[in-house]
Design a protein around this motif. Structure first.
Motif, PDB file in Angstrom:
ATOM      1  N   ASN A 386       0.808  -1.238   0.000  1.00  0.00           N
ATOM      2  CA  ASN A 386       0.000   0.000   0.000  1.00  0.00           C
ATOM      3  C   ASN A 386       0.839   1.285   0.000  1.00  0.00           C
ATOM      4  O   ASN A 386       0.811   2.041   0.960  1.00  0.00           O
ATOM      5  CB  ASN A 386      -0.957   0.028   1.198  1.00  0.00           C
ATOM      6  N   PRO A 387       1.566   1.547  -1.131  1.00  0.00           N
ATOM      7  CA  PRO A 387       1.675   0.737  -2.341  1.00  0.00           C
ATOM      8  C   PRO A 387       2.787  -0.306  -2.196  1.00  0.00           C
ATOM      9  O   PRO A 387       3.590  -0.254  -1.268  1.00  0.00           O
ATOM     10  CB  PRO A 387       2.034   1.769  -3.405  1.00  0.00           C
ATOM     11  N   CYS A 388       2.835  -1.228  -3.170  1.00  0.00           N
ATOM     12  CA  CYS A 388       3.874  -2.273  -3.100  1.00  0.00           C
ATOM     13  C   CYS A 388       5.211  -1.667  -3.520  1.00  0.00           C
ATOM     14  O   CYS A 388       5.365  -1.141  -4.614  1.00  0.00           O
ATOM     15  CB  CYS A 388       3.498  -3.465  -3.970  1.00  0.00           C
ATOM     16  N   ARG A 389       6.154  -1.758  -2.615  1.00  0.00           N
ATOM     17  CA  ARG A 389       7.479  -1.164  -2.814  1.00  0.00           C
ATOM     18  C   ARG A 389       8.503  -1.979  -2.015  1.00  0.00           C
ATOM     19  O   ARG A 389       8.162  -2.817  -1.177  1.00  0.00           O
ATOM     20  CB  ARG A 389       7.530   0.290  -2.319  1.00  0.00           C
ATOM     21  N   LEU A 390       9.777  -1.675  -2.251  1.00  0.00           N
ATOM     22  CA  LEU A 390      10.876  -2.190  -1.441  1.00  0.00           C
ATOM     23  C   LEU A 390      11.594  -0.996  -0.835  1.00  0.00           C
ATOM     24  O   LEU A 390      11.855  -0.009  -1.535  1.00  0.00           O
ATOM     25  CB  LEU A 390      11.842  -3.004  -2.302  1.00  0.00           C
ATOM     26  N   ALA A 391      11.891  -1.060   0.446  1.00  0.00           N
ATOM     27  CA  ALA A 391      12.588   0.034   1.124  1.00  0.00           C
ATOM     28  C   ALA A 391      13.988  -0.414   1.533  1.00  0.00           C
ATOM     29  O   ALA A 391      14.227  -1.590   1.800  1.00  0.00           O
ATOM     30  CB  ALA A 391      11.810   0.502   2.350  1.00  0.00           C
ATOM     31  N   ARG A 392      14.896   0.579   1.600  1.00  0.00           N
ATOM     32  CA  ARG A 392      16.278   0.319   2.008  1.00  0.00           C
ATOM     33  C   ARG A 392      16.636   1.265   3.141  1.00  0.00           C
ATOM     34  O   ARG A 392      16.508   2.485   3.007  1.00  0.00           O
ATOM     35  CB  ARG A 392      17.215   0.525   0.819  1.00  0.00           C
ATOM     36  N   TYR A 393      17.079   0.692   4.261  1.00  0.00           N
ATOM     37  CA  TYR A 393      17.357   1.484   5.460  1.00  0.00           C
ATOM     38  C   TYR A 393      18.744   1.124   5.980  1.00  0.00           C
ATOM     39  O   TYR A 393      19.081  -0.051   6.130  1.00  0.00           O
ATOM     40  CB  TYR A 393      16.293   1.201   6.524  1.00  0.00           C
ATOM     41  N   ASP A 394      19.553   2.126   6.269  1.00  0.00           N
ATOM     42  CA  ASP A 394      20.898   1.928   6.801  1.00  0.00           C
ATOM     43  C   ASP A 394      20.796   1.794   8.316  1.00  0.00           C
ATOM     44  O   ASP A 394      20.552   2.767   9.028  1.00  0.00           O
ATOM     45  CB  ASP A 394      21.784   3.119   6.422  1.00  0.00           C
ATOM     46  N   THR A 395      21.015   0.562   8.826  1.00  0.00           N
ATOM     47  CA  THR A 395      20.873   0.345  10.267  1.00  0.00           C
ATOM     48  C   THR A 395      22.038   0.897  11.063  1.00  0.00           C
ATOM     49  O   THR A 395      21.926   1.081  12.279  1.00  0.00           O
ATOM     50  CB  THR A 395      20.738  -1.161  10.573  1.00  0.00           C
ATOM     51  N   VAL A 396      23.162   1.162  10.400  1.00  0.00           N
ATOM     52  CA  VAL A 396      24.326   1.717  11.085  1.00  0.00           C
ATOM     53  C   VAL A 396      24.164   3.225  11.245  1.00  0.00           C
ATOM     54  O   VAL A 396      24.284   3.773  12.349  1.00  0.00           O
ATOM     55  CB  VAL A 396      25.624   1.392  10.321  1.00  0.00           C
ATOM     56  N   ALA A 397      23.886   3.906  10.144  1.00  0.00           N
ATOM     57  CA  ALA A 397      23.671   5.355  10.185  1.00  0.00           C
ATOM     58  C   ALA A 397      22.279   5.703  10.680  1.00  0.00           C
ATOM     59  O   ALA A 397      22.008   6.855  11.031  1.00  0.00           O
ATOM     60  CB  ALA A 397      23.892   5.958   8.800  1.00  0.00           C
ATOM     61  N   GLN A 398      21.391   4.701  10.696  1.00  0.00           N
ATOM     62  CA  GLN A 398      19.994   4.865  11.113  1.00  0.00           C
ATOM     63  C   GLN A 398      19.300   5.936  10.280  1.00  0.00           C
ATOM     64  O   GLN A 398      18.658   6.858  10.799  1.00  0.00           O
ATOM     65  CB  GLN A 398      19.913   5.160  12.616  1.00  0.00           C
ATOM     66  N   THR A 399      19.411   5.781   8.974  1.00  0.00           N
ATOM     67  CA  THR A 399      18.771   6.697   8.033  1.00  0.00           C
ATOM     68  C   THR A 399      18.144   5.908   6.889  1.00  0.00           C
ATOM     69  O   THR A 399      18.602   4.807   6.542  1.00  0.00           O
ATOM     70  CB  THR A 399      19.785   7.685   7.433  1.00  0.00           C
ATOM     71  N   VAL A 400      17.134   6.504   6.294  1.00  0.00           N
ATOM     72  CA  VAL A 400      16.494   5.904   5.128  1.00  0.00           C
ATOM     73  C   VAL A 400      17.372   6.153   3.906  1.00  0.00           C
ATOM     74  O   VAL A 400      17.751   7.283   3.624  1.00  0.00           O
ATOM     75  CB  VAL A 400      15.091   6.504   4.897  1.00  0.00           C
ATOM     76  N   VAL A 401      17.695   5.094   3.178  1.00  0.00           N
ATOM     77  CA  VAL A 401      18.460   5.222   1.946  1.00  0.00           C
ATOM     78  C   VAL A 401      17.515   5.425   0.775  1.00  0.00           C
ATOM     79  O   VAL A 401      17.711   6.310  -0.059  1.00  0.00           O
ATOM     80  CB  VAL A 401      19.343   3.973   1.711  1.00  0.00           C
ATOM     81  N   ASP A 402      16.481   4.613   0.692  1.00  0.00           N
ATOM     82  CA  ASP A 402      15.469   4.740  -0.358  1.00  0.00           C
ATOM     83  C   ASP A 402      14.193   4.091   0.142  1.00  0.00           C
ATOM     84  O   ASP A 402      14.176   2.898   0.432  1.00  0.00           O
ATOM     85  CB  ASP A 402      15.942   4.066  -1.646  1.00  0.00           C
ATOM     86  N   GLY A 403      13.144   4.861   0.220  1.00  0.00           N
ATOM     87  CA  GLY A 403      11.893   4.343   0.761  1.00  0.00           C
ATOM     88  C   GLY A 403      10.905   3.871  -0.274  1.00  0.00           C
ATOM     89  O   GLY A 403       9.812   3.417   0.088  1.00  0.00           O
ATOM     90  N   GLY A 404      11.272   3.932  -1.565  1.00  0.00           N
ATOM     91  CA  GLY A 404      10.291   3.577  -2.581  1.00  0.00           C
ATOM     92  C   GLY A 404      10.886   2.915  -3.809  1.00  0.00           C
ATOM     93  O   GLY A 404      10.660   3.377  -4.936  1.00  0.00           O
ATOM     94  N   ILE A 405      11.613   1.838  -3.643  1.00  0.00           N
ATOM     95  CA  ILE A 405      12.192   1.126  -4.776  1.00  0.00           C
ATOM     96  C   ILE A 405      11.082   0.370  -5.503  1.00  0.00           C
ATOM     97  O   ILE A 405      10.357  -0.426  -4.905  1.00  0.00           O
ATOM     98  CB  ILE A 405      13.283   0.154  -4.310  1.00  0.00           C
ATOM     99  N   ALA A 406      10.949   0.644  -6.787  1.00  0.00           N
ATOM    100  CA  ALA A 406       9.857   0.062  -7.568  1.00  0.00           C
ATOM    101  C   ALA A 406      10.072  -1.418  -7.818  1.00  0.00           C
ATOM    102  O   ALA A 406      11.200  -1.882  -8.028  1.00  0.00           O
ATOM    103  CB  ALA A 406       9.727   0.794  -8.899  1.00  0.00           C
ATOM    104  N   LEU A 407       8.982  -2.160  -7.808  1.00  0.00           N
ATOM    105  CA  LEU A 407       8.958  -3.579  -8.146  1.00  0.00           C
ATOM    106  C   LEU A 407       7.972  -3.729  -9.298  1.00  0.00           C
ATOM    107  O   LEU A 407       6.765  -3.854  -9.079  1.00  0.00           O
ATOM    108  CB  LEU A 407       8.517  -4.415  -6.939  1.00  0.00           C
TER     109      LEU A 407
END
Length: 469
Positions: A386-407
């Motif tokens: 909702n919508p269908c996406r893939l997210a990428r989060y840096d757990t070390v820096a604790q920041t969002v890298v990309d919140g809406g990677i298309a599939l």
């Protein structure tokens, strides 16, 4: 493609060696016997048709339903086909060197092979697909139990073997390496699936090593509510040793969760613990689980419950998230810190020292989070709906890298895993396919021919390997 010296059969090593898509079988030169004819099997899923019916509501629908209940566990193909003398090659081109320890029955086994397979359950069909992550091709398909087992989570150990949690009330172990298959009928050959269209009848595939029935889980519950879901191989065990296996379920209709540790070789129960007051969890038991480097188990309940079972003492500890009452999936980073995806859209980190849940905010454009996995760079990859996406989060820096990677063409992405090359895999039940995502440019390939696939767990084994130091 590099291939081992020969193939394994009951009489020893023989040549030539052909590619059946399985992991490498190592036969030292001095063991090689006489040349034998071996038939080559092609394992391609490219032409497989997408036969998925309309899937029902998601595994974590708010009504508590858990699977495409109208699916049936039928025979997808020519189940009478025999794989014959199965052989092994490796499309990665890495021969892995000489074997350093033995597999089942003293057969040659190299523990340093790359994890080049992902195991994805075709839940309504009652099968599990073995997919080559290098070529993005399905190599084999296996029944995961008798009747309609309803497979879901899969877990891969450092030997490449997989455990499949069947929500109807059982667990099945399948060998990932041909050297670990067992010639059960004593005919000198290994009968096994070499192609997704070649699914052998239950109990005829000799790479299916054991099947364990959960004795106190009642059959016939709607969507198999409370059946085995959390499944994880014991962490901190080298590939030269056989790990034990954790599995959890709910003792319906009681509000008690049972977590058992099984013998990895036989499937017999070794230990069992209980967690009381398991309520408001959509009727489920432990919904997901991972093992730490000390062999303990982290497991979650949908209502915001997180539990840990000590691998030595079997002491059970429990924490309840005071804010997010719907936790959906769980993974550990390289330091063994739990990360949890919330049904409400937020990502959570659990500090095992301070024993507190830390809200990391919403990492995705999606309103709902599903499965997640952490890679060797410390990046969490999270499926969103909702919508269908893939997210990428840096757990070390604790920041969002990309919140809406298309599939492209996505419908309902549910599970995420990372392969040996660091590429990201997403299982989409609604679209009946699996995505292979390049983590550098986000380009994608798809594996089709799956049937309402529902798996989110350590389905490649790299999550377990990440913790092994």
């Amino acid at each position: 493609m590099l291939c081992a010296t020969g193939i394994w059969n009951a009489s020893g090593c023989a040549k030539p060696c052909v590619d059946d898509g399985l992991l490498q079988t190592y036969c030292p030169e001095e063991q090689a016997g006489t040349d034998t004819d071996a038939s080559s099997a092609s394992a391609s899923a490219a032409d497989a048709t997408d036969s998925a019916a309309d899937a029902s509501a998601g595994d974590a629908g708010l009504d508590g339903t858990d699977s495409a209940a109208d699916g049936t566990a039928g025979d997808s193909s020519a189940g009478d086909a025999s794989a014959g003398d199965a052989t092994a090659g490796d499309d990665s081109g890495d021969d892995g060197g000489e074997p350093t320890c033995a597999g089942e029955g003293g057969k040659p086994f190299n523990p340093e092979y790359k994890f080049s397979m992902i195991w994805i359950a075709n839940s309504p069909e009652g099968t599990v697909s073995k997919i080559d992550t290098v070529t993005a091709m399905e190599r084999s398909r296996y029944r995961s139990g008798p009747g309609e087992p309803d497979p879901s989570r899969t877990a891969v150990n450092l030997r490449g073997d997989v455990a499949v949690a069947n929500r109807a009330g059982s667990v099945t172990k399948i060998a990932g390496h041909i050297a670990n298959c067992v010639d059960k009928n004593g005919n000198g050959l290994i009968e096994t699936s070499l192609d997704p269209s070649n699914v052998l009848p239950w109990e005829e595939d000799e790479c299916v090593l054991w099947h364990h029935e959960i004795s106190d889980f009642p059959a016939g519950l709607p969507s198999n509510q409370g059946g085995p879901r959390a499944v994880a191989w014991e962490g901190g065990v080298s590939a030269c040793d056989e790990p034990r296996l954790w599995v959890g379920w709910r003792a319906q209709p009681d509000t008690v969760v049972r977590i058992a540790r099984l013998d990895g070789v036989t499937g017999d129960v070794l230990d069992e613990v209980e967690v009381d007051d398991w309520v408001n969890v959509w009727g489920h038991g432990t919904y997901g689980g991972v093992s730490d480097v000390n062999g303990g188990l982290w497991a979650l309940g949908n209502s915001g419950i997180l539990v840990h079972v000590d691998g030595e003492t079997l002491d059970v500890r429990r924490w309840d998230n005071p804010v997010e009452h719907t936790l959906y999936s769980l993974a550990l980073d390289a330091d063994g810190v739990p990360w949890l995806a919330g049904w409400g859209g937020n990502l959570w980190r659990f500090d095992p020292v301070a024993e507190v849940f830390e809200d990391m905010g919403a990492p995705a454009e999606s309103a709902r989070l599903r499965g997640l996995a952490v890679d060797d760079e410390g990046h969490a990859w999270i499926a969103g709906n909702n919508p269908c996406r893939l997210a990428r989060y840096d757990t070390v820096a604790q920041t969002v890298v990309d919140g809406g990677i298309a599939l492209p063409g996505c419908s309902e992405p549910v599970g995420v895993s990372v392969d040996a090359e660091g590429q990201v895999w997403v299982v989409d039940r609604g679209a009946s396919l699996a995505y292979k995502i390049d983590r550098n440019d986000y380009s994608s390939q798809t594996v089709q021919g799956l049937i309402s696939p529902y798996t989110y767990s350590d389905m490649t084994g790299t999550g377990l390997k990440l913790l092994f130091k």
